[in-house]
Write a protein that holds these residues in place. Structure first.
Motif, PDB file in Angstrom:
ATOM      1  N   LEU A  87       0.831  -1.197   0.000  1.00 44.56           N
ATOM      2  CA  LEU A  87       0.000   0.000   0.000  1.00 44.56           C
ATOM      3  C   LEU A  87       0.869   1.250   0.000  1.00 44.56           C
ATOM      4  CD1 LEU A  87      -2.641  -0.873   2.760  1.00 44.56           C
ATOM      5  CD2 LEU A  87      -2.952  -0.987   0.296  1.00 44.56           C
ATOM      6  N   LYS A  88       0.419   2.272  -0.730  1.00 50.24           N
ATOM      7  CA  LYS A  88       1.095   3.570  -0.695  1.00 50.24           C
ATOM      8  C   LYS A  88       0.343   4.435   0.301  1.00 50.24           C
ATOM      9  CE  LYS A  88       2.753   7.292  -3.532  1.00 50.24           C
ATOM     10  NZ  LYS A  88       2.772   7.921  -4.843  1.00 50.24           N
ATOM     11  N   VAL A  89       0.975   4.719   1.423  1.00 51.75           N
ATOM     12  CA  VAL A  89       0.301   5.396   2.530  1.00 51.75           C
ATOM     13  C   VAL A  89       1.117   6.608   2.975  1.00 51.75           C
ATOM     14  CG1 VAL A  89      -0.500   5.149   4.915  1.00 51.75           C
ATOM     15  CG2 VAL A  89      -0.731   3.241   3.326  1.00 51.75           C
ATOM     16  N   SER A  90       0.476   7.772   2.951  1.00 49.87           N
ATOM     17  CA  SER A  90       1.096   8.970   3.522  1.00 49.87           C
ATOM     18  C   SER A  90       0.511   9.263   4.890  1.00 49.87           C
ATOM     19  CB  SER A  90       0.884  10.175   2.606  1.00 49.87           C
ATOM     20  OG  SER A  90       1.585   9.997   1.402  1.00 49.87           O
ATOM     21  N   TYR A  91      -0.833   9.230   4.962  1.00 52.67           N
ATOM     22  CA  TYR A  91      -1.511   9.568   6.213  1.00 52.67           C
ATOM     23  C   TYR A  91      -2.339   8.387   6.677  1.00 52.67           C
ATOM     24  CZ  TYR A  91       0.054  14.164   4.967  1.00 52.67           C
ATOM     25  OH  TYR A  91       0.852  15.217   4.630  1.00 52.67           O
ATOM     26  N   LEU A  92      -2.128   8.018   7.919  1.00 52.71           N
ATOM     27  CA  LEU A  92      -2.697   6.812   8.494  1.00 52.71           C
ATOM     28  C   LEU A  92      -3.418   7.157   9.790  1.00 52.71           C
ATOM     29  CD1 LEU A  92      -2.672   3.645   9.064  1.00 52.71           C
ATOM     30  CD2 LEU A  92      -0.366   3.980   9.902  1.00 52.71           C
ATOM     31  N   ASP A 127      -1.977   9.199  12.928  1.00 52.55           N
ATOM     32  CA  ASP A 127      -2.816   9.698  14.014  1.00 52.55           C
ATOM     33  C   ASP A 127      -3.379   8.494  14.757  1.00 52.55           C
ATOM     34  OD1 ASP A 127      -2.345  12.290  13.233  1.00 52.55           O
ATOM     35  OD2 ASP A 127      -4.256  12.532  12.197  1.00 52.55           O
ATOM     36  N   PHE A 128      -3.373   8.588  16.078  1.00 52.72           N
ATOM     37  CA  PHE A 128      -3.912   7.535  16.930  1.00 52.72           C
ATOM     38  C   PHE A 128      -5.150   8.096  17.610  1.00 52.72           C
ATOM     39  CE2 PHE A 128       0.643   6.992  16.670  1.00 52.72           C
ATOM     40  CZ  PHE A 128       0.795   5.632  16.433  1.00 52.72           C
ATOM     41  N   ASN A 159     -15.430  14.576  14.212  1.00 51.48           N
ATOM     42  CA  ASN A 159     -14.576  15.757  14.088  1.00 51.48           C
ATOM     43  C   ASN A 159     -13.309  15.523  13.272  1.00 51.48           C
ATOM     44  OD1 ASN A 159     -16.383  17.191  15.772  1.00 51.48           O
ATOM     45  ND2 ASN A 159     -15.431  16.256  17.559  1.00 51.48           N
ATOM     46  N   LEU A 160     -13.148  14.335  12.720  1.00 47.66           N
ATOM     47  CA  LEU A 160     -11.972  14.072  11.897  1.00 47.66           C
ATOM     48  C   LEU A 160     -12.067  14.862  10.595  1.00 47.66           C
ATOM     49  CD1 LEU A 160     -11.649  10.195  12.265  1.00 47.66           C
ATOM     50  CD2 LEU A 160     -10.116  11.917  13.221  1.00 47.66           C
ATOM     51  N   PRO A 161     -10.919  15.303  10.049  1.00 43.77           N
ATOM     52  CA  PRO A 161     -10.956  16.023   8.770  1.00 43.77           C
ATOM     53  C   PRO A 161     -11.400  15.096   7.638  1.00 43.77           C
ATOM     54  CG  PRO A 161      -8.702  15.628   9.476  1.00 43.77           C
ATOM     55  CD  PRO A 161      -9.583  15.172  10.587  1.00 43.77           C
ATOM     56  N   ARG A 162     -12.166  15.614   6.713  1.00 42.05           N
ATOM     57  CA  ARG A 162     -12.658  14.823   5.580  1.00 42.05           C
ATOM     58  C   ARG A 162     -11.526  14.583   4.576  1.00 42.05           C
ATOM     59  NH1 ARG A 162     -18.088  14.466   5.646  1.00 42.05           N
ATOM     60  NH2 ARG A 162     -18.379  14.153   3.423  1.00 42.05           N
ATOM     61  N   ASN A 163     -11.551  13.400   3.970  1.00 43.31           N
ATOM     62  CA  ASN A 163     -10.601  13.045   2.898  1.00 43.31           C
ATOM     63  C   ASN A 163      -9.136  13.203   3.312  1.00 43.31           C
ATOM     64  OD1 ASN A 163     -12.767  12.566   0.986  1.00 43.31           O
ATOM     65  ND2 ASN A 163     -12.998  14.779   0.962  1.00 43.31           N
ATOM     66  N   GLN A 164      -8.806  12.839   4.523  1.00 40.10           N
ATOM     67  CA  GLN A 164      -7.461  13.041   5.070  1.00 40.10           C
ATOM     68  C   GLN A 164      -6.573  11.801   4.943  1.00 40.10           C
ATOM     69  OE1 GLN A 164      -6.026  15.709   6.641  1.00 40.10           O
ATOM     70  NE2 GLN A 164      -4.195  14.651   7.317  1.00 40.10           N
ATOM     71  N   ALA A 209     -13.530  10.511   6.515  1.00 41.96           N
ATOM     72  CA  ALA A 209     -12.144  10.930   6.722  1.00 41.96           C
ATOM     73  C   ALA A 209     -11.180  10.204   5.780  1.00 41.96           C
ATOM     74  CB  ALA A 209     -11.729  10.696   8.172  1.00 41.96           C
ATOM     75  N   LEU A 210     -11.656   9.156   5.131  1.00 46.33           N
ATOM     76  CA  LEU A 210     -10.845   8.359   4.214  1.00 46.33           C
ATOM     77  C   LEU A 210     -10.842   9.017   2.835  1.00 46.33           C
ATOM     78  CD1 LEU A 210      -9.348   5.597   4.307  1.00 46.33           C
ATOM     79  CD2 LEU A 210     -11.470   4.558   3.490  1.00 46.33           C
ATOM     80  N   LYS A 211      -9.654   9.111   2.227  1.00 49.25           N
ATOM     81  CA  LYS A 211      -9.551   9.655   0.875  1.00 49.25           C
ATOM     82  C   LYS A 211     -10.199   8.705  -0.128  1.00 49.25           C
ATOM     83  CE  LYS A 211      -5.095  11.962   1.434  1.00 49.25           C
ATOM     84  NZ  LYS A 211      -3.678  11.919   1.037  1.00 49.25           N
TER      85      LYS A 211
END
Length: 142
Positions: free
Chosen positions: A2-7, A31-32, A62-67, A98-100
């Motif tokens: 997987l290509k992952v920048s933000y988890l 982020d945990f 409250n998580l950012p959308r598409n993060q 929150a998932l892209k």
């Protein structure tokens, strides 16, 4: 791979899923998210060299959308003295925005808990791995 920048490690517990994924996938940030204070302190002790945030919250609204490129979750099913997956299902459903697009959502759960029905409603199924006591569900956001 997987290509992952933000988890996001959702229902992180001591953060082991996020920490190991960070190490093996080379994510830029993890982020945990957890609502149990003792677990959060464990994450703080374990994640000293990780870029990211430790989020204390009981809701994912409250998580950012598409993060996030990847959300990992080992959802709880013990709440106080009650066994129920309803609160965890609510958290998971609220976390999907929150998932892209094209992002991955992986759930590691006890086999007897039915998270698959929930996930099938909102995301595309990629794969399922059945182990002796556990199931690993892998979905993609279209």
């Amino acid at each position: 791979k997987l290509k992952v920048s933000y988890l996001l490690d959702l229902c992180a517990g001591n953060g082991i899923l996020g920490l190991e994924s960070f190490k093996h996938l080379g994510a830029a940030s993890v982020d945990f998210m957890e609502d149990h204070l003792l677990a959060l302190e464990s994450i703080r002790l374990n994640a000293t060299k990780i870029d990211g945030n430790i989020l204390w919250d009981y809701t994912t609204k409250n998580l950012p959308r598409n993060q996030y490129d990847l959300i990992l979750c080992n959802p709880p099913f013990h709440f106080e003295y009650e066994k129920s997956i309803s609160p965890a299902k609510k958290l998971i459903k609220e976390a999907i925005p929150a998932l892209k697009k094209g992002g991955h959502f992986i759930i590691v759960a006890n086999k007897h808990l039915n998270y698959q029905a929930l996930m099938d409603r909102y995301l595309l199924k990629k794969s399922i791995l059945l182990l002796k006591k556990y199931i690993i569900l892998h979905y993609i956001k279209s």
